[in-house]
Design a protein around this motif. Sequence first.
Motif, PDB file in Angstrom:
ATOM      1  N   TRP A 212       0.867  -1.176   0.000  1.00  0.00           N
ATOM      2  CA  TRP A 212       0.000   0.000   0.000  1.00  0.00           C
ATOM      3  C   TRP A 212       0.905   1.227   0.000  1.00  0.00           C
ATOM      4  O   TRP A 212       1.577   1.523   0.999  1.00  0.00           O
ATOM      5  CB  TRP A 212      -0.891   0.010   1.242  1.00  0.00           C
ATOM      6  CG  TRP A 212      -1.881  -1.113   1.322  1.00  0.00           C
ATOM      7  CD1 TRP A 212      -1.679  -2.359   1.847  1.00  0.00           C
ATOM      8  CD2 TRP A 212      -3.247  -1.088   0.879  1.00  0.00           C
ATOM      9  NE1 TRP A 212      -2.826  -3.101   1.763  1.00  0.00           N
ATOM     10  CE2 TRP A 212      -3.812  -2.355   1.178  1.00  0.00           C
ATOM     11  CE3 TRP A 212      -4.052  -0.112   0.273  1.00  0.00           C
ATOM     12  CZ2 TRP A 212      -5.128  -2.676   0.892  1.00  0.00           C
ATOM     13  CZ3 TRP A 212      -5.367  -0.434  -0.020  1.00  0.00           C
ATOM     14  CH2 TRP A 212      -5.897  -1.699   0.283  1.00  0.00           C
ATOM     15  N   TYR A 213       0.909   1.958  -1.117  1.00  0.00           N
ATOM     16  CA  TYR A 213       1.847   3.053  -1.297  1.00  0.00           C
ATOM     17  C   TYR A 213       1.350   4.352  -0.665  1.00  0.00           C
ATOM     18  O   TYR A 213       0.183   4.491  -0.310  1.00  0.00           O
ATOM     19  CB  TYR A 213       2.112   3.287  -2.781  1.00  0.00           C
ATOM     20  CG  TYR A 213       2.829   2.157  -3.476  1.00  0.00           C
ATOM     21  CD1 TYR A 213       3.929   1.539  -2.881  1.00  0.00           C
ATOM     22  CD2 TYR A 213       2.415   1.713  -4.731  1.00  0.00           C
ATOM     23  CE1 TYR A 213       4.596   0.510  -3.519  1.00  0.00           C
ATOM     24  CE2 TYR A 213       3.087   0.686  -5.377  1.00  0.00           C
ATOM     25  CZ  TYR A 213       4.173   0.087  -4.761  1.00  0.00           C
ATOM     26  OH  TYR A 213       4.825  -0.928  -5.405  1.00  0.00           O
ATOM     27  N   LYS A 214       2.282   5.301  -0.581  1.00  0.00           N
ATOM     28  CA  LYS A 214       1.969   6.650  -0.109  1.00  0.00           C
ATOM     29  C   LYS A 214       0.743   7.195  -0.840  1.00  0.00           C
ATOM     30  O   LYS A 214       0.625   7.095  -2.064  1.00  0.00           O
ATOM     31  CB  LYS A 214       3.168   7.561  -0.362  1.00  0.00           C
ATOM     32  CG  LYS A 214       2.972   9.008   0.035  1.00  0.00           C
ATOM     33  CD  LYS A 214       4.244   9.797  -0.260  1.00  0.00           C
ATOM     34  CE  LYS A 214       4.060  11.274   0.038  1.00  0.00           C
ATOM     35  NZ  LYS A 214       5.295  12.051  -0.254  1.00  0.00           N
ATOM     36  N   ALA A 215      -0.195   7.775  -0.087  1.00  0.00           N
ATOM     37  CA  ALA A 215      -1.516   8.065  -0.631  1.00  0.00           C
ATOM     38  C   ALA A 215      -1.587   9.331  -1.476  1.00  0.00           C
ATOM     39  O   ALA A 215      -2.502   9.482  -2.272  1.00  0.00           O
ATOM     40  CB  ALA A 215      -2.521   8.183   0.518  1.00  0.00           C
ATOM     41  N   ASN A 216      -0.685  10.278  -1.279  1.00  0.00           N
ATOM     42  CA  ASN A 216      -0.789  11.573  -1.957  1.00  0.00           C
ATOM     43  C   ASN A 216      -2.153  12.219  -1.711  1.00  0.00           C
ATOM     44  O   ASN A 216      -2.762  12.820  -2.606  1.00  0.00           O
ATOM     45  CB  ASN A 216      -0.544  11.414  -3.467  1.00  0.00           C
ATOM     46  CG  ASN A 216       0.878  10.971  -3.772  1.00  0.00           C
ATOM     47  OD1 ASN A 216       1.816  11.436  -3.142  1.00  0.00           O
ATOM     48  ND2 ASN A 216       1.034  10.054  -4.699  1.00  0.00           N
ATOM     49  N   GLY A 217      -2.633  12.056  -0.485  1.00  0.00           N
ATOM     50  CA  GLY A 217      -3.897  12.683  -0.088  1.00  0.00           C
ATOM     51  C   GLY A 217      -5.134  11.899  -0.433  1.00  0.00           C
ATOM     52  O   GLY A 217      -6.248  12.319  -0.102  1.00  0.00           O
TER      53      GLY A 217
END
Length: 282
Positions: free
Chosen positions: A92-97
């Motif tokens: 699960w990658y960084k969401a960028n908001g």
Amino acid sequence: MAPIYSRGVTWHARLSLDYQPDPHDGGRTLLARTHHGPLVVQKALYPEGPALCHTLIVHPPGGIAGGDHLTIAASVAAGAQALVTTPGATKWYKANGRRAAQSISLSIDGRLEWLPQEAIVFNQARVCSSIDIAIGRQARTIGWDIVALGRAAAGETFDDGAFAQTIRLTDAGEGGRLQWVERTRIAGSDALLASPVGLAGRHVFGCLWAAGHAWRDSEIETLRQQLPAAAAPITRVAPRLLLARVLATSTPAARRALHDVWAALRPLLLGRPAQPPRIWAT
């Protein structure tokens, strides 16, 4: 390393798995599958004979980014047997908001082992995950879910982000009633991460369920005596449901603790010796 996504690009993918006994050969399980988007079956294998279909699920983008939504539905008919796993960890990658989501629905009248490899939640990921399990009167199932918050091997902690998950199990053998519901809500830097009533400083947690058998006290006590000291402890939470839970400082330790429970339960619940899928050794 996470792939670089163009701003606004998201993946919405669906995969449907339908396991049925072969109408011409009742000793064989057949798999019919449909998919939309980048969520596919890599291969259906029969290393333990034609009755049990081993299935590898692959998400070709390599991970789940903010805005992605994956849906998996698996149905196992009476007389069919399946084991589902993944060739590697879910990332699960960084969401960028943006929030990312995965919805899993398991409808079981035959026998199903749901054994994906661990999910790794990157710092700043925003995750919404659900697993809904419905078992029939004659169904048998073992499954697990393992989550690592942050990439400890890279020195990353879960300082920012959110992880939300719900797991539910209903049992037709108990009138179709809800037998178990588990809700996990953890925010980055949450006090629960360090609290002795939470994760107690351990960033990996997991649970295993085993359902469909009317567990007797004597069976549970025998299982507890047979399990290695490092195995996850087991608890009966409903007449036909056992749970095992683990907290660990690494994903290999969590996997071993749950694998030991799976290895002990598989012969009793499914009538098969504990033969790990080959992909786990690669």
